[in-house]
Design a protein around this motif. Structure first.
Motif, short mmCIF file in Angstrom:
data_model
loop_
_atom_site.label_atom_id
_atom_site.label_comp_id
_atom_site.label_asym_id
_atom_site.label_seq_id
_atom_site.Cartn_x
_atom_site.Cartn_y
_atom_site.Cartn_z
N GLY A 76 -9.90 7.59 -10.69
CA GLY A 76 -8.48 7.42 -10.41
C GLY A 76 -7.71 6.82 -11.57
O GLY A 76 -8.20 6.75 -12.69
N PHE A 77 -6.49 6.36 -11.26
CA PHE A 77 -5.63 5.77 -12.29
C PHE A 77 -4.53 4.96 -11.63
O PHE A 77 -4.28 5.07 -10.42
CB PHE A 77 -5.02 6.85 -13.20
N VAL A 78 -3.88 4.13 -12.44
CA VAL A 78 -2.74 3.32 -12.01
C VAL A 78 -1.48 3.84 -12.70
O VAL A 78 -1.50 4.10 -13.91
CB VAL A 78 -2.94 1.83 -12.35
N ILE A 79 -0.41 4.01 -11.93
CA ILE A 79 0.88 4.45 -12.47
C ILE A 79 1.68 3.22 -12.87
O ILE A 79 1.97 2.36 -12.03
CB ILE A 79 1.68 5.25 -11.44
N LYS A 80 2.07 3.15 -14.14
CA LYS A 80 2.90 2.03 -14.61
C LYS A 80 4.26 2.54 -15.03
O LYS A 80 4.37 3.42 -15.88
CB LYS A 80 2.23 1.33 -15.80
N GLN A 81 5.29 2.00 -14.41
CA GLN A 81 6.66 2.24 -14.86
C GLN A 81 7.33 0.89 -15.07
O GLN A 81 7.16 -0.02 -14.25
CB GLN A 81 7.44 3.08 -13.84
N HIS A 82 8.06 0.76 -16.15
CA HIS A 82 8.64 -0.54 -16.48
C HIS A 82 9.74 -0.95 -15.51
O HIS A 82 9.96 -2.14 -15.29
CB HIS A 82 9.19 -0.52 -17.91
N TYR A 83 10.43 0.03 -14.90
CA TYR A 83 11.63 -0.31 -14.15
C TYR A 83 11.55 -0.03 -12.66
O TYR A 83 12.55 -0.17 -11.96
CB TYR A 83 12.83 0.42 -14.77
N ASP A 84 10.42 0.39 -12.16
CA ASP A 84 10.25 0.65 -10.72
C ASP A 84 8.86 0.25 -10.29
O ASP A 84 7.91 0.29 -11.09
CB ASP A 84 10.44 2.13 -10.40
N GLN A 85 8.70 -0.07 -9.00
CA GLN A 85 7.36 -0.16 -8.43
C GLN A 85 6.88 1.27 -8.16
O GLN A 85 7.69 2.18 -7.96
CB GLN A 85 7.37 -1.01 -7.17
N THR A 86 5.57 1.49 -8.15
CA THR A 86 5.05 2.87 -8.09
C THR A 86 4.09 3.11 -6.93
O THR A 86 3.37 4.11 -6.92
CB THR A 86 4.35 3.24 -9.41
#
Length: 326
Positions: A76-86
């Protein structure tokens, strides 16, 4: 020493990004190292871009990445966005590709209210229970803003004169006790783009408050720039030290694979996570980045078992997942 000098010193070691290599992807030997791997740091669409976002366009979306992860044999993987929770994006990616375990991250930047306990609770309560990591500020961290092209823009401070702010303490306390929906797993903490000294303050406080799953965000690279002694201190406190493949690649290359190898040897693979920090347009895909970095580290002497520790076992521990047999 300049970036160009570093790349020159690492001829044959630093990854080379080109149109041809991007199209061809990682080698068969490199991709074999991805079995059961979890990439804890991917940047994927749908995201925001443009002059106000300070972000590069993305090369693929969360469903595209889930399909690539499935083909690669990744867990699997983790989604990282600087400006939103994912966490909501993780839910949808899992619905499209159920065989892949996708998780969400929350970065404590200005768009979510900065150091905002209410945002942490919302993140943890999103349907699916796929929230996993809460990060200290990244793009809006004072440390990052000071080093940016616009050093006077508003930032999210976490400490003053070597002491964590009350807002930071409240956020860490919330991370320690927030309940992820339909899960008995607690949230993990990432140090984000705060300074090296601030990261150590955060790690010490998190440990005092019972958080035992912590990752020092690309500690060796910009804008944190931890020394080896600081990384070893963080590891000694129980944090995983993140090494990202993107810092070995193309025009963004800041280190040689040899430098990564030597630092990992000093810290010990048992406290290291290798991730991609990938997904940006016109760059190798996250799975290719992480596979090639792992292969080159193997060529310099890291064993398959040590790489599995950094790619499979430690990410699973960070996310509170059961271990898979090798």
């Amino acid at each position: 020493m300049s970036r160009r000098t570093l790349i020159g010193m690492g001829a044959g070691l630093a990854l080379v990004t080109s149109a041809a290599s991007h199209a061809q992807g990682a080698s068969v030997a490199a991709r074999a190292l991805l079995r059961d791997a979890i990439d804890v740091h991917t940047h994927l669409d749908p995201d925001s871009f443009g002059p106000h976002s300070n972000q590069a366009a993305r090369s693929l979306d969360v469903v595209d990445m889930a399909r690539r992860a499935q083909r690669a044999g990744m867990r699997g993987f983790v989604i990282k966005q600087h400006y939103d929770q994912t966490a909501h994006l993780a839910y949808l990616a899992r619905k499209a590709v159920p065989e892949v375990e996708v998780f969400g991250m929350l970065c404590s930047n200005r768009t979510v209210g900065g150091l905002n306990p209410e945002t942490v609770h919302h993140f943890a309560e999103v349907l699916g229970g796929h929230a996993r990591i809460v990060s200290m500020p990244t793009w809006d961290a004072e440390n990052y803003v000071r080093q940016s092209k616009n050093p006077t823009r508003p930032a999210v401070p976490i400490a003053r004169e070597g002491v964590l702010l009350p807002e930071t303490l409240a956020l860490i306390e919330t991370i320690a006790h927030a309940q992820i929906r339909d899960s008995n797993v607690k949230l993990a903490l990432a140090t984000g783009h705060v300074s090296a000294d601030e990261a150590l303050l955060v790690i010490r406080e998190a440990r005092r408050r019972g958080i035992d799953r912590i990752i020092a965000t690309h500690a060796m690279g910009h804008p944190i720039n931890m020394t080896l002694a600081q990384m070893k201190e963080a590891a000694g406190l129980g944090a995983f030290i993140e090494f990202v493949a993107n810092f070995l690649s193309g025009t963004r290359a800041s280190f040689t694979v040899q430098q990564y190898h030597d630092a990992i040897r000093e810290i010990g693979p048992a406290r290291v996570i290798l991730s991609s920090d990938g997904g940006q347009a016109n760059r190798p895909f996250p799975d290719d980045l992480i596979a090639e970095a792992a292969q080159q580290l193997h060529e310099l002497g890291l064993s398959h078992g040590e790489l599995r520790t950094m790619l499979v076992d430690n990410p699973a521990r960070l996310l509170g997942l059961p271990q898979r047999p090798s």
